[in-house]
Structure formats: C-alpha cells, structure tokens
Write a protein that holds these residues in place. Structure first.
Motif, PDB file in Angstrom:
ATOM      1  N   TYR A   1       0.829  -1.207   0.000  1.00  0.00           N
ATOM      2  CA  TYR A   1       0.000   0.000   0.000  1.00  0.00           C
ATOM      3  C   TYR A   1       0.866   1.260   0.000  1.00  0.00           C
ATOM      4  O   TYR A   1       0.488   2.278  -0.591  1.00  0.00           O
ATOM      5  N   THR A   2       2.022   1.185   0.641  1.00  0.00           N
ATOM      6  CA  THR A   2       2.951   2.315   0.587  1.00  0.00           C
ATOM      7  C   THR A   2       3.447   2.522  -0.840  1.00  0.00           C
ATOM      8  O   THR A   2       3.497   3.649  -1.344  1.00  0.00           O
TER       9      THR A   2
ATOM     10  N   CYS B   1      -9.434   0.376  -8.445  1.00  0.00           N
ATOM     11  CA  CYS B   1      -9.389  -0.309  -7.139  1.00  0.00           C
ATOM     12  C   CYS B   1     -10.754  -0.839  -6.712  1.00  0.00           C
ATOM     13  O   CYS B   1     -10.885  -1.418  -5.620  1.00  0.00           O
ATOM     14  N   GLY B   2     -11.776  -0.628  -7.552  1.00  0.00           N
ATOM     15  CA  GLY B   2     -13.112  -1.106  -7.233  1.00  0.00           C
ATOM     16  C   GLY B   2     -13.833  -0.278  -6.185  1.00  0.00           C
ATOM     17  O   GLY B   2     -14.742  -0.782  -5.513  1.00  0.00           O
TER      18      GLY B   2
ATOM     19  N   PHE C   1      -8.318   3.990   3.560  1.00  0.00           N
ATOM     20  CA  PHE C   1      -9.722   3.780   3.198  1.00  0.00           C
ATOM     21  C   PHE C   1      -9.893   2.435   2.486  1.00  0.00           C
ATOM     22  O   PHE C   1     -10.824   1.673   2.790  1.00  0.00           O
ATOM     23  N   ARG C   2      -8.996   2.128   1.544  1.00  0.00           N
ATOM     24  CA  ARG C   2      -9.054   0.837   0.842  1.00  0.00           C
ATOM     25  C   ARG C   2      -9.003  -0.319   1.840  1.00  0.00           C
ATOM     26  O   ARG C   2      -9.790  -1.275   1.747  1.00  0.00           O
ATOM     27  N   LEU C   3      -8.083  -0.231   2.778  1.00  0.00           N
ATOM     28  CA  LEU C   3      -7.922  -1.306   3.754  1.00  0.00           C
ATOM     29  C   LEU C   3      -9.147  -1.433   4.658  1.00  0.00           C
ATOM     30  O   LEU C   3      -9.611  -2.536   4.946  1.00  0.00           O
ATOM     31  N   MET C   4      -9.691  -0.301   5.073  1.00  0.00           N
ATOM     32  CA  MET C   4     -10.821  -0.334   6.004  1.00  0.00           C
ATOM     33  C   MET C   4     -12.124  -0.731   5.318  1.00  0.00           C
ATOM     34  O   MET C   4     -13.060  -1.179   5.980  1.00  0.00           O
ATOM     35  N   CYS C   5     -12.194  -0.583   4.000  1.00  0.00           N
ATOM     36  CA  CYS C   5     -13.397  -1.033   3.283  1.00  0.00           C
ATOM     37  C   CYS C   5     -13.625  -2.525   3.472  1.00  0.00           C
ATOM     38  O   CYS C   5     -14.763  -3.001   3.435  1.00  0.00           O
TER      39      CYS C   5
ATOM     40  N   ALA D   1       4.511   5.682   4.701  1.00  0.00           N
ATOM     41  CA  ALA D   1       4.363   4.333   5.250  1.00  0.00           C
ATOM     42  C   ALA D   1       3.831   4.371   6.669  1.00  0.00           C
ATOM     43  O   ALA D   1       2.907   3.631   7.036  1.00  0.00           O
ATOM     44  N   SER D   2       4.399   5.243   7.495  1.00  0.00           N
ATOM     45  CA  SER D   2       3.961   5.355   8.885  1.00  0.00           C
ATOM     46  C   SER D   2       2.532   5.868   8.979  1.00  0.00           C
ATOM     47  O   SER D   2       1.752   5.421   9.837  1.00  0.00           O
ATOM     48  N   ALA D   3       2.169   6.799   8.084  1.00  0.00           N
ATOM     49  CA  ALA D   3       0.814   7.355   8.107  1.00  0.00           C
ATOM     50  C   ALA D   3      -0.234   6.292   7.802  1.00  0.00           C
ATOM     51  O   ALA D   3      -1.275   6.220   8.469  1.00  0.00           O
ATOM     52  N   ILE D   4       0.010   5.481   6.795  1.00  0.00           N
ATOM     53  CA  ILE D   4      -0.958   4.427   6.452  1.00  0.00           C
ATOM     54  C   ILE D   4      -1.170   3.504   7.643  1.00  0.00           C
ATOM     55  O   ILE D   4      -2.303   3.192   8.020  1.00  0.00           O
ATOM     56  N   GLU D   5      -0.083   3.060   8.250  1.00  0.00           N
ATOM     57  CA  GLU D   5      -0.193   2.171   9.406  1.00  0.00           C
ATOM     58  C   GLU D   5      -0.906   2.856  10.562  1.00  0.00           C
ATOM     59  O   GLU D   5      -1.770   2.256  11.216  1.00  0.00           O
ATOM     60  N   THR D   6      -0.586   4.120  10.814  1.00  0.00           N
ATOM     61  CA  THR D   6      -1.214   4.851  11.924  1.00  0.00           C
ATOM     62  C   THR D   6      -2.696   5.057  11.681  1.00  0.00           C
ATOM     63  O   THR D   6      -3.523   4.889  12.593  1.00  0.00           O
ATOM     64  N   TYR D   7      -3.064   5.432  10.456  1.00  0.00           N
ATOM     65  CA  TYR D   7      -4.483   5.612  10.142  1.00  0.00           C
ATOM     66  C   TYR D   7      -5.262   4.312  10.370  1.00  0.00           C
ATOM     67  O   TYR D   7      -6.363   4.326  10.951  1.00  0.00           O
TER      68      TYR D   7
END
Length: 353
Positions: free
Chosen positions: A6-7, A41-42, A114-118, A338-344
């Motif tokens: 994702y990063t 990404c659907g 957002f993609r991950l949380m969907c 990278a850190s932001a995606i993980e933190t979110y």
C-alpha cells in the motif's frame, strides 16, 4: 500487517499526481487520475466538478459517519524552486514535487487506509473525499461536494501535522477598510487628511488585545497588511484604503470580531467573507481520545484548511511538516507515508464513535 504494498501504491499514485499540474481551479486532470485509480481499485468513485469521493460498502444511515478528507489542488510554485516542480523525483527517502507535502502525502495515505478499512468490520460508516480548491477556499471545492455526500458526523483532514492531531484551527477573515477625509491643497493645509484618519484606527488596531485567549490557538489576531492612499504629493488625500487580516481563535466567531472592530474604528469596514470559521473538536471526543491513547499529542493549528467549511467536528492529522508547505523544493518522506498508512489503520480499526 505488512503495509509495503500500500505504501508503494501510495507513492506511485502521488508521483502521477505531482506530474499533473493541479493549481487551484485547474485540477481537472489530476482529479481524473485519482478517479481512474479509485475506479481500478473497485471503489466506485463519484465526481462533482473536481471533487472525487467514495463511500465504503455497507453504509447504514443509523450509524455515525467518519469522513476522510484531503485536497487535490496546490498553490503555484514559488520562483525559488531548484528542480522542476512538476517532475516527481525520489532521492533516498524523499519524494520531491509540488504538492507532495501539502497535501499529497495525506491524500494518498488516507486513500490507502480507506481501501484497507473497506474490507474490515466497522461500527461506523466511512467516506473518502479528495476535494478541490482548498488553497483558495473556492466555491467549487468542498462546499460544492459536501451536500452530495452522506451526512458526516466527524472528519479527519489529512493536512501535514507530523501525524499529531490538530484539534483546533484558526479561522480567517479579510476586511477591507476605508478611511474618508476631504481632499485639499497640501500647501494651504486644506481638507481632512484620510491618512491621518486611518492612522487613528491603525494605532488602535496595533494596541488592541482580544480578551479571550485559547489554550490551543492563543489570541485572536487582527493585522493591517496592505495600505493605499493619495494621488500626488501636493494633494491631501480624501480616502485611504487598508486591509486587515484577521485570524480568529475558536472562542470568537468571525462576525463577533467584525462587530467589535467596527464599534471601535472610524473607518468603514467590509468583510470579504464570514465563511472561513475557526474550528475545534472536543478533547473528549472518541476520535481524539483514540489518538491520545495511541501516544499522540493534540495541539492547535494556526493554518487554514477545509475544516473551516465543515459544519461538524474535525481534526487535522497527516504526514509531513506544515513548514514545508508552499515552499521551494517541497517533499514528503516515503517513510512518513508508510507510517501514516499504518497509523491511520490502527486509529480506524475498532474505533467507536
């Protein structure tokens, strides 16, 4: 979980966006890049003007809704850039390019979260919005998009805050002031000098201190920034115009400050707009509490964002540093993305609003 894929996706998308000039009012091509990526990404994106958004699956009006927001547009590049501002370049841990820090890093990091949380169970609805015209608070930006989105209860705005939550933000009001006198001949001391009439107001403005001081944002500030008067050296000016830049803390409304200034100044005042309001979210809000529990430190931000146009609570939280914004050779660190995606994802996963 390994977020390296994702990063990589975020960095690749941001590079594509940097390569497409997206100065405010000219974001169409960049919005198209983002819309196409989200479609691939659907995510079933929707678009209004140059605003692009998506609603996570399973939306239920009975649940609270969290909005993830960042902006597409950039300011114009300053003349002191030493590299092409629209040519993305990765050097070591840095991705250089106009808009990389403000706020491309937050834009693409929030999208990956957002993609991950969907695909994860949530006790709330989730909406992602990439807004236009943020840098100019334009009418075709977030104000145009919000009425078309599901009703939001709270928002995360991906402005660069070094991934610390800005839970209050100053508002902005620009006032045009006109001091009036009466023209005359300077040799005969005729007329009423409008510059001196303005001077009385400017001296009052310089010395005035607003009583309500915010623990997060400090005092409300009103600063004279532009002045113009006179036509030639031997004519006493009958009019003097000046501009006042007002930065309101969350303890005042823009209208309240305007009325206070008008009551104490002789000059005629006209606000260009009252719409860019200060904002604050309750420190006890579940979103803030979750940030604090994760070790983040809430603070107040002096810089304006789309929060000013949100009629619901919000906080700013994004990768990068505010000091890099609008500067030459702007960059975002790949490690910050990278850190932001993980933190979110950590923040959003299991959150209850």
């Amino acid at each position: 979980m390994d977020y390296s894929y994702y990063t990589s996706e975020a960095v690749s998308l941001l590079s594509r966006l940097i390569a497409v000039p997206s100065v405010s009012h000219d974001e169409s091509e960049a919005a198209g890049v983002l819309e196409s990526y989200m479609d691939a990404c659907g995510l079933s994106p929707r678009r209004e003007a140059n605003n692009v958004w998506a609603v996570a699956p399973g939306h239920d009006d009975s649940r609270p809704t969290l909005l993830l927001n960042a902006h597409i547009d950039t300011v114009k590049p300053v003349p002191t850039w030493t590299r092409p501002p629209f040519s993305p370049a990765v050097e070591g841990d840095r991705l250089y390019g106009l808009g990389s820090n403000d706020c491309g890093g937050g834009l693409v990091s929030l999208l990956q979260a957002f993609r991950l949380m969907c695909g994860r169970s949530r006790a709330y609805n989730l909406v992602y919005l990439a807004s236009a015209e943020e840098e100019v608070s334009g009418a075709d930006g977030i104000s145009r998009a919000l009425p078309l989105l599901p009703r939001a209860d709270v928002a995360i705005v991906g402005e660069p805050t070094a991934m610390q939550p800005a839970i209050a933000e100053k508002g902005l009001m620009v006032i045009d002031a006109t001091a009036r006198g009466r023209s005359g001949h300077a040799a005969r001391a005729e007329g009423v000098n409008a510059i001196y009439e303005a001077l009385d107001d400017l001296l009052w403005l310089r010395s005035h201190r607003f009583a309500r001081v915010s623990p997060l944002l400090g005092p409300t500030l009103a600063t004279a920034t532009v002045i113009s008067a006179g036509t030639q050296h031997n004519v006493v000016p009958g009019e003097c115009r000046f501009t006042i830049d007002v930065r309101t803390n969350e303890l005042y409304t823009n209208r309240e400050v305007f009325d206070l200034l008008q009551a104490n100044m002789k000059s005629s005042l006209k606000a260009r707009s009252f719409r860019l309001s200060p904002s604050a979210i309750d420190p006890a809000h579940p979103l803030v509490a979750r940030c604090t529990a994760m070790g983040m430190t809430p603070f107040g931000s002096p810089t304006l964002s789309d929060q000013a146009l949100m009629p619901f609570p919000s906080l700013k939280l994004g990768p990068g540093e505010s000091a890099r914004s609008h500067s030459a050779d702007e960059y975002i660190a790949l490690s910050e993305i990278a850190s932001a995606i993980e933190t979110y994802v950590r923040l959003l996963d299991g959150l209850r609003l």
